[in-house]
Design a protein around this motif. Structure first.
Motif, PDB file in Angstrom:
ATOM      1  N   ASN A  85     -26.157 -18.500 -21.934  1.00 32.38           N
ATOM      2  CA  ASN A  85     -27.028 -17.575 -21.218  1.00 32.38           C
ATOM      3  C   ASN A  85     -27.898 -18.269 -20.175  1.00 32.38           C
ATOM      4  OD1 ASN A  85     -26.170 -15.303 -22.668  1.00 32.38           O
ATOM      5  ND2 ASN A  85     -27.541 -15.814 -24.347  1.00 32.38           N
ATOM      6  N   SER A  86     -27.825 -19.567 -20.087  1.00 33.09           N
ATOM      7  CA  SER A  86     -28.659 -20.312 -19.150  1.00 33.09           C
ATOM      8  C   SER A  86     -27.824 -21.295 -18.345  1.00 33.09           C
ATOM      9  CB  SER A  86     -29.752 -21.077 -19.903  1.00 33.09           C
ATOM     10  OG  SER A  86     -30.656 -20.194 -20.506  1.00 33.09           O
ATOM     11  N   LYS A  87     -28.411 -21.744 -17.261  1.00 31.35           N
ATOM     12  CA  LYS A  87     -27.821 -22.786 -16.416  1.00 31.35           C
ATOM     13  C   LYS A  87     -28.771 -23.980 -16.465  1.00 31.35           C
ATOM     14  CE  LYS A  87     -25.961 -19.305 -13.248  1.00 31.35           C
ATOM     15  NZ  LYS A  87     -25.381 -18.597 -14.313  1.00 31.35           N
ATOM     16  N   ALA A  88     -28.275 -25.159 -16.078  1.00 33.50           N
ATOM     17  CA  ALA A  88     -29.137 -26.342 -16.120  1.00 33.50           C
ATOM     18  C   ALA A  88     -28.745 -27.344 -15.048  1.00 33.50           C
ATOM     19  CB  ALA A  88     -29.060 -27.017 -17.483  1.00 33.50           C
ATOM     20  N   VAL A  89     -29.740 -28.089 -14.598  1.00 32.43           N
ATOM     21  CA  VAL A  89     -29.545 -29.261 -13.756  1.00 32.43           C
ATOM     22  C   VAL A  89     -29.986 -30.451 -14.595  1.00 32.43           C
ATOM     23  CG1 VAL A  89     -30.329 -30.475 -11.699  1.00 32.43           C
ATOM     24  CG2 VAL A  89     -29.875 -28.031 -11.591  1.00 32.43           C
ATOM     25  N   ILE A  90     -29.150 -31.464 -14.641  1.00 39.68           N
ATOM     26  CA  ILE A  90     -29.425 -32.671 -15.421  1.00 39.68           C
ATOM     27  C   ILE A  90     -29.534 -33.821 -14.441  1.00 39.68           C
ATOM     28  CG2 ILE A  90     -28.535 -34.218 -17.198  1.00 39.68           C
ATOM     29  CD1 ILE A  90     -26.845 -31.310 -17.723  1.00 39.68           C
ATOM     30  N   MET A  91     -30.663 -34.534 -14.482  1.00 38.53           N
ATOM     31  CA  MET A  91     -30.883 -35.666 -13.581  1.00 38.53           C
ATOM     32  C   MET A  91     -31.366 -36.846 -14.415  1.00 38.53           C
ATOM     33  SD  MET A  91     -32.760 -33.732 -10.409  1.00 38.53           S
ATOM     34  CE  MET A  91     -33.958 -32.845 -11.377  1.00 38.53           C
ATOM     35  N   ASN A  92     -30.780 -38.016 -14.168  1.00 31.61           N
ATOM     36  CA  ASN A  92     -31.254 -39.200 -14.873  1.00 31.61           C
ATOM     37  C   ASN A  92     -30.947 -40.474 -14.103  1.00 31.61           C
ATOM     38  OD1 ASN A  92     -28.466 -39.870 -15.725  1.00 31.61           O
ATOM     39  ND2 ASN A  92     -28.696 -38.161 -17.103  1.00 31.61           N
ATOM     40  N   GLY A  93     -31.683 -41.509 -14.454  1.00 27.64           N
ATOM     41  CA  GLY A  93     -31.473 -42.847 -13.937  1.00 27.64           C
ATOM     42  C   GLY A  93     -31.179 -43.772 -15.101  1.00 27.64           C
ATOM     43  N   ASN A  94     -30.153 -44.597 -14.976  1.00 25.16           N
ATOM     44  CA  ASN A  94     -29.697 -45.433 -16.083  1.00 25.16           C
ATOM     45  C   ASN A  94     -29.527 -46.888 -15.680  1.00 25.16           C
ATOM     46  OD1 ASN A  94     -29.213 -42.811 -17.106  1.00 25.16           O
ATOM     47  ND2 ASN A  94     -27.557 -43.577 -18.368  1.00 25.16           N
ATOM     48  N   MET A  95     -29.688 -47.758 -16.646  1.00 25.77           N
ATOM     49  CA  MET A  95     -29.262 -49.148 -16.539  1.00 25.77           C
ATOM     50  C   MET A  95     -27.818 -49.197 -17.026  1.00 25.77           C
ATOM     51  SD  MET A  95     -31.735 -50.832 -15.271  1.00 25.77           S
ATOM     52  CE  MET A  95     -31.077 -52.462 -15.449  1.00 25.77           C
ATOM     53  N   VAL A  96     -27.004 -50.032 -16.383  1.00 23.87           N
ATOM     54  CA  VAL A  96     -25.590 -50.148 -16.730  1.00 23.87           C
ATOM     55  C   VAL A  96     -25.247 -51.624 -16.919  1.00 23.87           C
ATOM     56  CG1 VAL A  96     -23.217 -49.713 -15.961  1.00 23.87           C
ATOM     57  CG2 VAL A  96     -25.020 -48.096 -15.380  1.00 23.87           C
ATOM     58  N   VAL A  97     -24.568 -51.929 -18.006  1.00 25.65           N
ATOM     59  CA  VAL A  97     -24.023 -53.270 -18.233  1.00 25.65           C
ATOM     60  C   VAL A  97     -22.514 -53.103 -18.323  1.00 25.65           C
ATOM     61  CG1 VAL A  97     -23.962 -55.271 -19.759  1.00 25.65           C
ATOM     62  CG2 VAL A  97     -26.096 -53.973 -19.503  1.00 25.65           C
ATOM     63  N   ILE A 122     -33.226 -17.124 -25.416  1.00 31.29           N
ATOM     64  CA  ILE A 122     -33.770 -18.285 -26.104  1.00 31.29           C
ATOM     65  C   ILE A 122     -33.222 -19.607 -25.563  1.00 31.29           C
ATOM     66  CG2 ILE A 122     -32.087 -18.387 -27.969  1.00 31.29           C
ATOM     67  CD1 ILE A 122     -34.703 -18.589 -29.791  1.00 31.29           C
ATOM     68  N   SER A 123     -32.127 -19.559 -24.820  1.00 32.10           N
ATOM     69  CA  SER A 123     -31.555 -20.795 -24.273  1.00 32.10           C
ATOM     70  C   SER A 123     -32.264 -21.272 -23.012  1.00 32.10           C
ATOM     71  CB  SER A 123     -30.070 -20.611 -23.992  1.00 32.10           C
ATOM     72  OG  SER A 123     -29.878 -19.618 -23.024  1.00 32.10           O
ATOM     73  N   ASP A 124     -33.200 -20.489 -22.484  1.00 34.58           N
ATOM     74  CA  ASP A 124     -34.000 -20.919 -21.339  1.00 34.58           C
ATOM     75  C   ASP A 124     -35.139 -21.784 -21.874  1.00 34.58           C
ATOM     76  OD1 ASP A 124     -35.463 -21.293 -19.065  1.00 34.58           O
ATOM     77  OD2 ASP A 124     -36.015 -19.192 -18.797  1.00 34.58           O
ATOM     78  N   VAL A 125     -34.888 -23.095 -21.985  1.00 35.79           N
ATOM     79  CA  VAL A 125     -35.863 -23.998 -22.598  1.00 35.79           C
ATOM     80  C   VAL A 125     -36.764 -24.677 -21.573  1.00 35.79           C
ATOM     81  CG1 VAL A 125     -34.457 -24.384 -24.644  1.00 35.79           C
ATOM     82  CG2 VAL A 125     -34.209 -25.917 -22.696  1.00 35.79           C
ATOM     83  N   GLY A 126     -36.578 -24.416 -20.289  1.00 39.65           N
ATOM     84  CA  GLY A 126     -37.444 -24.981 -19.255  1.00 39.65           C
ATOM     85  C   GLY A 126     -37.069 -26.412 -18.916  1.00 39.65           C
TER      86      GLY A 126
END
Length: 177
Positions: A85-97, A122-126
């Motif tokens: 019932n919801s959509k999302a944008v996922i953003m992150n920065g990672n270290m990679v080895v 209820i799936s709209d968690v902000g």
């Protein structure tokens, strides 16, 4: 919207060092597999488990830099986040080895980010702070184009007072430059 704007500014600033050598860009698609969260209904005294594992597709972009030790930034979009019932944008920065091998490069990664969801019910968690961890393979048999296979786990904090675990598996086209 302020949170998205601030994150995009930080995201852009973190990308500046990536204009140096050993860069790669991956366009990926895959699926997410959320865990379960239990919510107590105060009025009725019942307990309801929400976010049953539902396959949710996502697609995005990863931009990385570095040899054996490096970093990457990810931005992804999930059209059916958590219960559909919801959509999302996922953003992150990672270290990679990653292994310094020429053709197949196994790697491990860990980082911080945010999950921004909107929709109905209820799936709209902000907006939630999340950590992620995982690994995969970068395969470049010849030339600058290859394949990237990635598996990650996310822990999103403060989802109805609990930590939501999300699994993610993606496959993408890798461009090295």
């Amino acid at each position: 919207m302020k949170s998205i704007g601030r994150f995009l500014i930080v995201f852009a600033l973190l990308c500046l060092p990536a204009l140096a050598e050993d860069r790669d860009l991956t366009l990926f698609a895959g699926g997410q597999f959320p865990g379960k969260i239990t919510v107590n209904e105060v009025t009725s005294g019942t307990t309801e488990t929400i976010f049953h594992p539902i396959d949710s597709g996502l697609f995005g972009l990863r931009f990385g830099r570095g040899g054996i030790l490096g970093h990457e930034e990810t931005i992804a979009y999930a059209s059916k986040f958590l219960d559909g019932n919801s959509k999302a944008v996922i953003m992150n920065g990672n270290m990679v080895v990653q292994a310094g091998l020429p053709v197949v490069k196994p790697y491990v990664t860990a980082g911080l980010g945010t999950i921004i969801s909107w929709g109905s019910g209820i799936s709209d968690v902000g907006t939630k702070f999340a950590v992620n961890y995982g690994g995969g393979l970068k395969i470049r048999p010849a030339g600058p184009v290859g394949i990237r296979i990635d598996a990650r786990g996310y822990s999103a904090f403060g989802v109805y007072g609990q930590t939501l675990k999300i699994g993610e598996v993606t496959v993408g086209v890798l461009f090295a430059f």
